[in-house]
Design a protein around this motif. Structure first.
Motif, mmCIF file in Angstrom:
data_model
loop_
_atom_site.group_PDB
_atom_site.id
_atom_site.type_symbol
_atom_site.label_atom_id
_atom_site.label_comp_id
_atom_site.label_asym_id
_atom_site.label_seq_id
_atom_site.Cartn_x
_atom_site.Cartn_y
_atom_site.Cartn_z
ATOM 1 N N ASP A 70 -6.273 -4.760 2.473
ATOM 2 C CA ASP A 70 -5.350 -5.884 2.620
ATOM 3 C C ASP A 70 -5.081 -6.212 4.080
ATOM 4 O O ASP A 70 -4.929 -7.393 4.434
ATOM 5 C CB ASP A 70 -4.033 -5.586 1.907
ATOM 6 N N ASN A 102 0.807 -1.216 0.000
ATOM 7 C CA ASN A 102 0.000 0.000 0.000
ATOM 8 C C ASN A 102 0.839 1.264 0.000
ATOM 9 O O ASN A 102 0.322 2.358 -0.272
ATOM 10 C CB ASN A 102 -0.965 0.010 1.185
ATOM 11 N N VAL A 143 -3.398 -1.952 -3.724
ATOM 12 C CA VAL A 143 -3.878 -3.040 -2.874
ATOM 13 C C VAL A 143 -3.857 -4.332 -3.688
ATOM 14 O O VAL A 143 -4.124 -4.327 -4.890
ATOM 15 C CB VAL A 143 -5.292 -2.783 -2.309
#
Length: 299
Positions: free
Chosen positions: A211, A123, A178
Motif C-alpha cells: 500500500d 497494515n 493491505v
C-alpha cells in the motif's frame, strides 16, 4: 449492468426494511448505485455472480477494518451483502459517507501525509490469511500486468524493473491487512478530512510496502515524483518507524500499471484530472520508476 434488476432492488428493500428508489449510477452511469431508502441515501454495489469472490473479499476487509481500527480508520458502514446466494449477483449495501474523491490539481501535503498515515493504520491490523483475504505480493494483484507487458511489449525500463524485482525481493517481515488498490480515487474527503477508504476488493494479507508503494506511485503520477515523499512522511509518522525497502516497493507499484498506462488516464479523468493524459502519466511513472531503480542499484 444498465440498471439494477427488480430482484436486486427487492433484496435491498428487504435488507433496509424500506422501499428503495434508484437515484443515479455513480460510475459512468452504472454501479455503484446511489439509492434512497426512506429518509436516507445508501450505496449499492453490484457485480456479476462470477465476480462474487471480489465481493467476499471486500466484505471481509471492511468488516475487519471497521471492527479493529474503529475511528482511527474511516470505513463506511456495511449494511448488508449477498455473495450471489440469494440473487444472481454479488451485492453490497453501504451507508453513504460525505465527501468526494476528486483529486486536487495541486499537491496538498497534509492530505498526502494523511493518506500515508491511513496506509500505516491499515497494515497495523494483524490478520491470518483466509480464502477471502489471501496473501498479496503486489497492488491490484488480480490484474495480470506481467501478461500485458508480454503481449503489448515493454520498454527497457520496465524490463529492468522486472529483473530488479526478481533479483532483490526483501524479507517480507511482518504481514498485516493491505488494501491492495490504495490510491486517491479510492478515498473520500470532506473539507480536507479523510472520511472513508473505499473499494476493498483487492485486499488481503501482505507487507506494508504494497500500500505504501501504491500511494507513492499514485502521488508521483498525479503531482510529480517529489509528492511521494509526503506519503512516506505520513506513513512513518503514524507507524513510528522508518519504512523498509521503499525503492523495491516503489518498483513493484510502478509495475502494477499497464505498459502504456492503458485505462489509468480514464480513471484519473473521472476523478477530476483530465490533465493527466497518457503522455503525462507515462512520463511521471517512468521518472518515478527510474528513481526507484537507481536507489535499488545504489543499495
Amino acid at each position: 449492468m444498465a440498471y439494477p434488476d427488480a430482484e436486486v432492488l427487492d433484496w435491498a428493500s428487504a435488507v433496509l426494511d424500506a422501499e428503495v428508489m434508484v437515484l443515479r449510477g455513480l460510475r459512468q452511469g452504472g454501479s455503484p448505485w446511489l439509492l434512497r431508502a426512506g429518509d436516507r441515501e445508501v450505496i449499492l454495489r453490484v457485480v456479476r455472480a462470477e465476480r462474487a469472490a471480489e465481493t467476499a473479499t471486500e466484505v471481509a476487509a471492511m468488516t475487519c477494518a471497521a471492527r479493529v481500527a474503529g475511528a482511527i480508520l474511516p470505513v463506511a458502514e456495511l449494511l448488508g451483502y449477498d455473495l450471489a446466494e440469494r440473487t444472481g449477483y454479488g451485492l453490497m449495501l453501504i451507508a453513504r459517507v460525505p465527501g468526494t474523491s476528486v483529486i486536487p490539481s495541486e499537491p496538498d501535503p497534509e492530505r498526502l501525509q494523511a493518506l500515508g498515515a491511513a496506509a500505516a493504520r491499515i497494515n497495523s491490523i494483524d490478520l491470518t490469511p483466509a480464502p477471502a483475504l489471501p496473501v498479496r505480493s503486489r497492488p491490484i494483484e488480480p490484474e495480470d500486468f506481467a501478461g500485458m507487458r508480454r503481449e503489448q511489449g515493454a520498454s527497457e525500463l520496465l524490463r529492468a524493473a522486472e529483473a530488479a524485482v526478481a533479483a532483490t525481493r526483501p524479507d517480507d517481515g511482518r504481514l498485516g491487512l493491505v488494501h491492495g488498490d490504495l490510491w486517491y480515487g479510492n478515498t473520500l474527503w470532506d473539507d480536507g478530512r479523510l472520511t472513508a477508504v473505499l473499494d476493498w476488493d483487492c485486499a488481503g494479507v501482505g507487507p506494508a510496502g504494497i500500500d505504501l508503494g501504491s500511494l507513492r506511485c499514485d502521488a508521483a503520477w498525479c503531482h510529480g515524483t517529489e509528492a511521494a515523499e509526503h506519503i512516506l512522511r505520513g506513513w512513518e509518522a503514524e507507524a513510528g518507524r522508518t519504512a523498509s525497502d521503499v525503492p523495491y516497493w516503489d518498483t513493484v507499484a510502478a509495475l502494477a500499471s499497464p505498459p502504456d498506462m492503458g485505462w489509468f488516464p480514464i480513471s484519473m479523468a473521472l476523478q477530476g484530472r483530465p490533465d493527466l493524459t497518457r503522455e503525462v502519466m507515462l512520463e511521471r511513472r517512468d521518472a518515478f520508476l527510474d528513481a526507484a531503480l537507481s536507489e535499488l542499484a545504489a543499495g
